[in-house]
Motif scaffolding. Structure first.
Motif, PDB file in Angstrom:
ATOM      1  N   MET A 101      65.149  26.066  75.142  1.00  0.00           N
ATOM      2  CA  MET A 101      64.410  25.149  76.005  1.00  0.00           C
ATOM      3  C   MET A 101      64.431  23.747  75.424  1.00  0.00           C
ATOM      4  O   MET A 101      64.580  23.576  74.207  1.00  0.00           O
ATOM      5  CB  MET A 101      62.957  25.629  76.163  1.00  0.00           C
ATOM      6  CG  MET A 101      62.789  26.933  76.913  1.00  0.00           C
ATOM      7  SD  MET A 101      61.064  27.499  76.953  1.00  0.00           S
ATOM      8  CE  MET A 101      60.883  28.084  75.262  1.00  0.00           C
ATOM      9  N   ASP A 102      64.255  22.758  76.301  1.00  0.00           N
ATOM     10  CA  ASP A 102      64.182  21.366  75.867  1.00  0.00           C
ATOM     11  C   ASP A 102      62.716  20.984  75.732  1.00  0.00           C
ATOM     12  O   ASP A 102      62.043  20.680  76.718  1.00  0.00           O
ATOM     13  CB  ASP A 102      64.880  20.462  76.892  1.00  0.00           C
ATOM     14  CG  ASP A 102      64.841  18.989  76.470  1.00  0.00           C
ATOM     15  OD1 ASP A 102      64.445  18.709  75.324  1.00  0.00           O
ATOM     16  OD2 ASP A 102      65.198  18.130  77.308  1.00  0.00           O
ATOM     17  N   SER A 103      62.206  20.994  74.497  1.00  0.00           N
ATOM     18  CA  SER A 103      60.791  20.714  74.285  1.00  0.00           C
ATOM     19  C   SER A 103      60.455  19.240  74.440  1.00  0.00           C
ATOM     20  O   SER A 103      59.281  18.861  74.449  1.00  0.00           O
ATOM     21  CB  SER A 103      60.353  21.194  72.894  1.00  0.00           C
ATOM     22  OG  SER A 103      61.116  20.539  71.886  1.00  0.00           O
ATOM     23  N   SER A 104      61.473  18.358  74.562  1.00  0.00           N
ATOM     24  CA  SER A 104      61.209  16.936  74.784  1.00  0.00           C
ATOM     25  C   SER A 104      60.878  16.638  76.240  1.00  0.00           C
ATOM     26  O   SER A 104      60.391  15.558  76.566  1.00  0.00           O
ATOM     27  CB  SER A 104      62.418  16.104  74.349  1.00  0.00           C
ATOM     28  OG  SER A 104      63.563  16.415  75.153  1.00  0.00           O
ATOM     29  N   GLY A 110      54.801  24.335  76.438  1.00  0.00           N
ATOM     30  CA  GLY A 110      54.195  24.499  75.126  1.00  0.00           C
ATOM     31  C   GLY A 110      53.333  23.337  74.690  1.00  0.00           C
ATOM     32  O   GLY A 110      52.434  23.495  73.866  1.00  0.00           O
ATOM     33  N   ARG A 111      53.586  22.145  75.239  1.00  0.00           N
ATOM     34  CA  ARG A 111      52.806  20.972  74.851  1.00  0.00           C
ATOM     35  C   ARG A 111      51.615  20.744  75.774  1.00  0.00           C
ATOM     36  O   ARG A 111      50.814  19.840  75.540  1.00  0.00           O
ATOM     37  CB  ARG A 111      53.698  19.725  74.859  1.00  0.00           C
ATOM     38  CG  ARG A 111      54.866  19.800  73.901  1.00  0.00           C
ATOM     39  CD  ARG A 111      55.569  18.462  73.782  1.00  0.00           C
ATOM     40  NE  ARG A 111      56.816  18.578  73.026  1.00  0.00           N
ATOM     41  CZ  ARG A 111      56.882  18.604  71.704  1.00  0.00           C
ATOM     42  NH1 ARG A 111      55.773  18.547  70.989  1.00  0.00           N
ATOM     43  NH2 ARG A 111      58.045  18.712  71.082  1.00  0.00           N
ATOM     44  N   ASN A 112      51.504  21.516  76.822  1.00  0.00           N
ATOM     45  CA  ASN A 112      50.478  21.271  77.832  1.00  0.00           C
ATOM     46  C   ASN A 112      49.416  22.357  77.897  1.00  0.00           C
ATOM     47  O   ASN A 112      48.609  22.381  78.833  1.00  0.00           O
ATOM     48  CB  ASN A 112      51.137  21.129  79.212  1.00  0.00           C
ATOM     49  CG  ASN A 112      52.139  19.981  79.257  1.00  0.00           C
ATOM     50  OD1 ASN A 112      51.842  18.895  78.776  1.00  0.00           O
ATOM     51  ND2 ASN A 112      53.312  20.225  79.818  1.00  0.00           N
ATOM     52  N   ILE A 113      49.413  23.269  76.933  1.00  0.00           N
ATOM     53  CA  ILE A 113      48.478  24.398  76.959  1.00  0.00           C
ATOM     54  C   ILE A 113      47.701  24.453  75.650  1.00  0.00           C
ATOM     55  O   ILE A 113      48.272  24.278  74.569  1.00  0.00           O
ATOM     56  CB  ILE A 113      49.238  25.728  77.173  1.00  0.00           C
ATOM     57  CG1 ILE A 113      49.935  25.737  78.538  1.00  0.00           C
ATOM     58  CG2 ILE A 113      48.287  26.917  77.066  1.00  0.00           C
ATOM     59  CD1 ILE A 113      50.762  26.986  78.788  1.00  0.00           C
TER      60      ILE A 113
END
Length: 277
Positions: A101-104, A110-113
């Protein structure tokens, strides 16, 4: 052997990402540090065989039995690294830098929970498995439950080996939902008569058999650990904007109490089920 280890390590590092690997390796206990390698090796060496066995299963009981055997090594890993494993897993999700996945991407989940409530749930759930013999004991409980589902479809099954005693209350539940609108509190509260009919419906004829299967020390320990704080944390996680959002209902305090009571046969039918531990 070294070639095999390098090949396996390279495979899972690429998928899990460097940040994830570092999160596990920084733990002081070897049980935590070895989880990625052991987990990947388990899937790599056992996955194909498990799929073959799955294709030969003929009942839900067979499927759950296979699943219980398959994940037992995973449960042992988590027991040796609880709660540290869930700190590392949170780091894997929030700071993911692998190839899957592209976490950027701003939309990366993953960055919104907020994972803290779910960490509490998983830490408690894992703790129910970790006392001596409880991994095996709770696995047998799960297998027995699904075997009872299978036996419910067998008209010649023994009286206490199926869920048919709940048929009238299940019918009433479904019929009520077809004719009335209920909020989440009502939906949960209305399950109580179904469980009462299962645990208490046949009294002294079936309670000794059910108690032997489902009222062991490991089960009672699990009931103690999975308390109101766990339920509140679970529903808080579900209400996170990155999961189901604010539309997910807030339960009343009495609903939590009702839910916990109906999960415990001793509290539903104290005459037939004792506190075994």
């Amino acid at each position: 052997k070294q070639w095999y280890q390098r090949r396996v390590r390279g495979s899972y590092s690429m998928f899990l990402g460097c940040n994830c690997m570092q999160g596990f390796h920084t733990h002081q206990t070897s049980g935590c540090q070895e989880i990625p390698c052991r987990l990947w090796k388990h899937v790599y060496t056992k996955g194909a065989g498990l799929l073959r066995e799955f294709s030969q299963c003929r009942s839900s009981g067979d499927i759950i039995k296979l699943w219980v055997v398959a994940i037992r090594p995973v449960k042992e890993m988590l027991c040796n690294c609880n709660p540290g494993a869930y700190d590392a897993i949170q780091n894997c999700l929030v700071n993911y830098d692998g190839i899957l996945m592209d976490s950027s991407d701003p939309a990366y989940f993953g960055r919104n929970i907020d994972f803290e409530p779910m960490k509490h749930v998983m830490t408690r759930a894992t703790a129910t498995l970790c006392p001596d013999n409880c991994i095996a004991d709770l696995g047998v409980v799960l297998i027995d439950i699904f075997k009872m589902f299978d036996e419910s479809l067998n008209p010649h099954s023994e009286e206490c080996s199926n869920f048919r005693q709940t048929s009238d209350t299940v019918y009433d539940y479904v019929n009520h939902l077809m004719e009335n609108e209920e909020d989440m509190d009502g939906l949960i509260t209305m399950v109580k008569p179904i469980l009462e009919s299962f645990w208490c419906g046949k009294g002294e004829r079936c309670s000794p058999i059910l108690a032997e299967k489902f009222n062991s020390c490991c089960v009672r320990n699990s009931i103690k650990l999975m308390d109101k704080s766990v339920l509140k944390a679970l529903f808080k996680f579900l209400r996170d904007p990155g999961v189901l959002g604010k539309d997910f209902p807030i339960l009343e305090k009495k609903t939590y109490k009702t839910f916990l009571k109906m999960m415990d046969p001793h509290r539903l039918c104290p005459t037939w089920y004792k506190k075994s531990c």
